[in-house]
Write an enzyme that holds these catalytic residues in place. Sequence first.
Site, PDB file in Angstrom:
ATOM      1  N   SER A 196       0.792  -1.231   0.000  1.00 56.25           N
ATOM      2  CA  SER A 196       0.000   0.000   0.000  1.00 56.25           C
ATOM      3  C   SER A 196       0.822   1.278   0.000  1.00 56.25           C
ATOM      4  O   SER A 196       0.299   2.337  -0.305  1.00 56.25           O
ATOM      5  CB  SER A 196      -0.937  -0.001   1.199  1.00 56.25           C
ATOM      6  OG  SER A 196      -0.187   0.032   2.387  1.00 56.25           O
ATOM      7  N   HIS A 224      -6.099  -4.437  -1.415  1.00 52.67           N
ATOM      8  CA  HIS A 224      -5.942  -3.253  -2.264  1.00 52.67           C
ATOM      9  C   HIS A 224      -6.103  -3.583  -3.750  1.00 52.67           C
ATOM     10  O   HIS A 224      -5.571  -2.858  -4.594  1.00 52.67           O
ATOM     11  CB  HIS A 224      -4.570  -2.598  -2.038  1.00 52.67           C
ATOM     12  CG  HIS A 224      -4.531  -1.703  -0.838  1.00 52.67           C
ATOM     13  ND1 HIS A 224      -5.145  -0.470  -0.807  1.00 52.67           N
ATOM     14  CD2 HIS A 224      -3.958  -1.871   0.373  1.00 52.67           C
ATOM     15  CE1 HIS A 224      -4.941   0.090   0.376  1.00 52.67           C
ATOM     16  NE2 HIS A 224      -4.226  -0.738   1.115  1.00 52.67           N
ATOM     17  N   LYS A 255     -12.773  -1.633   1.330  1.00 44.63           N
ATOM     18  CA  LYS A 255     -12.031  -0.724   0.436  1.00 44.63           C
ATOM     19  C   LYS A 255     -12.851  -0.547  -0.854  1.00 44.63           C
ATOM     20  O   LYS A 255     -13.852   0.158  -0.844  1.00 44.63           O
ATOM     21  CB  LYS A 255     -10.617  -1.248   0.204  1.00 44.63           C
ATOM     22  CG  LYS A 255      -9.768  -1.136   1.480  1.00 44.63           C
ATOM     23  CD  LYS A 255      -8.291  -1.392   1.264  1.00 44.63           C
ATOM     24  CE  LYS A 255      -7.471  -0.986   2.481  1.00 44.63           C
ATOM     25  NZ  LYS A 255      -7.111  -2.114   3.366  1.00 44.63           N
TER      26      LYS A 255
HETATM   27  C1  LIG Z   1      -6.916  -2.602   4.678  1.00 44.23           C
HETATM   28  C2  LIG Z   1      -6.188  -3.867   4.748  1.00 44.23           C
HETATM   29  C3  LIG Z   1      -6.543  -4.850   5.662  1.00 44.23           C
HETATM   30  C4  LIG Z   1      -7.597  -4.651   6.695  1.00 44.23           C
HETATM   31  O1  LIG Z   1      -8.879  -4.718   6.143  1.00 44.23           O
HETATM   32  P1  LIG Z   1     -10.130  -4.458   7.099  1.00 44.23           P
HETATM   33  O2  LIG Z   1     -11.249  -5.193   6.430  1.00 44.23           O
HETATM   34  O3  LIG Z   1     -10.315  -2.995   7.149  1.00 44.23           O
HETATM   35  O4  LIG Z   1      -9.787  -5.021   8.427  1.00 44.23           O
HETATM   36  C5  LIG Z   1      -5.864  -6.062   5.618  1.00 44.23           C
HETATM   37  N1  LIG Z   1      -4.872  -6.264   4.742  1.00 44.23           N
HETATM   38  C6  LIG Z   1      -4.482  -5.322   3.859  1.00 44.23           C
HETATM   39  C7  LIG Z   1      -3.384  -5.608   2.893  1.00 44.23           C
HETATM   40  C8  LIG Z   1      -5.125  -4.098   3.838  1.00 44.23           C
HETATM   41  O5  LIG Z   1      -4.728  -3.156   2.982  1.00 44.23           O
END
Ligand SMILES: *Cc1c(COP(=O)(O)O)cnc(C)c1O
Length: 413
Positions: A196, A224, A255
């Site tokens: 990210s 992502h 997301k």
């Molecule tokens: C955002 C993210 C998470 C967490 O996701 P949530 O559903 O908000 O707990 C886990 N792994 C990665 C790679 C992320 O970018």
Amino acid sequence: MYGKIKDYLQKELVNIEDAGLYKHERIIESEQGAEIVVKGKSCLNFCANNYLGLSSHPDLIKAAHSEIDHRGYGLSSVRFICGTQDIHKELERKVSDFLGMEDTILFSSCFDANAAVFEPLLGKEDAIITDALNHASIIDGIRLCKAQRWIYNHSDMRDVEEEDPSTGKKGKGLERCLKEAQSCRFRMIATDGVFSMDGDIARLKEICDLAEKYDAMVIVDDSHSTGFMGKTGRGTHEYRDVMGRIDIITTTFGKALGGASGGCISGRKEIVDWMRNKARPYLFSNTVAPAVVGASIKVIDLLSSSTELRDKLENNTKYFREKMTAAGFDIIPGDHPIVPIMFGKYPESAKLAVEFADKMLDEGIYVIAFSFPVVPRGKDRIRVQISAGHEQHHLDKAIDAFIKVGKELGMIK
Ligand SMILES: *Cc1c(COP(=O)(O)O)cnc(C)c1O
């Protein structure tokens, strides 16, 4: 007695504030979208994970309302007691089809999915081989598991031992780790699909080749990328042309897929079955709320029937990256809607990035600066995230603002 720790926390809080590391929340007074209201002022949002612009999409809101009407607000139960409705099963089926996996199990978040997935599968006679830049939730999931751990240099596939430029630490490449782990019973390679901070994409083809050569499973966290990477938006396994070769995908509904909450483990049938019986956040934490499930079903239906949104995101990303590069900004090249604008080559780059982001907000563009320890020293940046919710005029306004502020601060001519 709270007194002693209170003094300690008060001091430490002042320390992190002085170091510029205190996490101040910015308060949004509108729904999430390309245009938001911050402190009574309207601005354009360029830092949400709202990749497909679905966070406030009318069809999703309608679907969520409809499930509240038909399946209620909450279930007050974990899944296996009385927290499973027909819609939970429907969503699991649809996610499996969308991702091209055999079965899927829902969690309250992807953080929970990653916390859940390792411990039931692997014990102390086994090996986890994990990328140095993997997400915090993978790191925590691995901590909860007794397997032996190898951390490989970020995206380094080789049979080497040397310093990792991404972390500044000495480490090994993936093939070296796999060789060292050959005496273990089971091996699992864990990677983010997209990292990210740089928006770089895991080298899944090489990872799958090595996994086959050294008899390892592969788990990819595609938070992502699910919904938009690859030509039909299935994720990095589609983008890298390794569909069918990944054993486990974890991902989030928080997301691109509407952005509310929820996550899942999708994978081989026996693995998912095992999780339904053994995964602790599944057995001991509440089911996903019907409104979220209903809207998530709607998202998967939308994305299965048309690639319009991911196509628009791809075009927006290309446009923004091209214009910004042409303007003279230092951008890490790539295809992902995470666009890191790098400040490292300028003096006092950490301060400069923060000042730049503040000035952008004055111009009505909401972006965030990232500095050490979130990124390595000298790799200070503003991380822009492009969305299918952005229209051409939004992108142009942001690019114009970047150029204006960039000239003001002497970064570009
Ligand atoms: C955002 C993210 C998470 C967490 O996701 P949530 O559903 O908000 O707990 C886990 N792994 C990665 C790679 C992320 O970018």
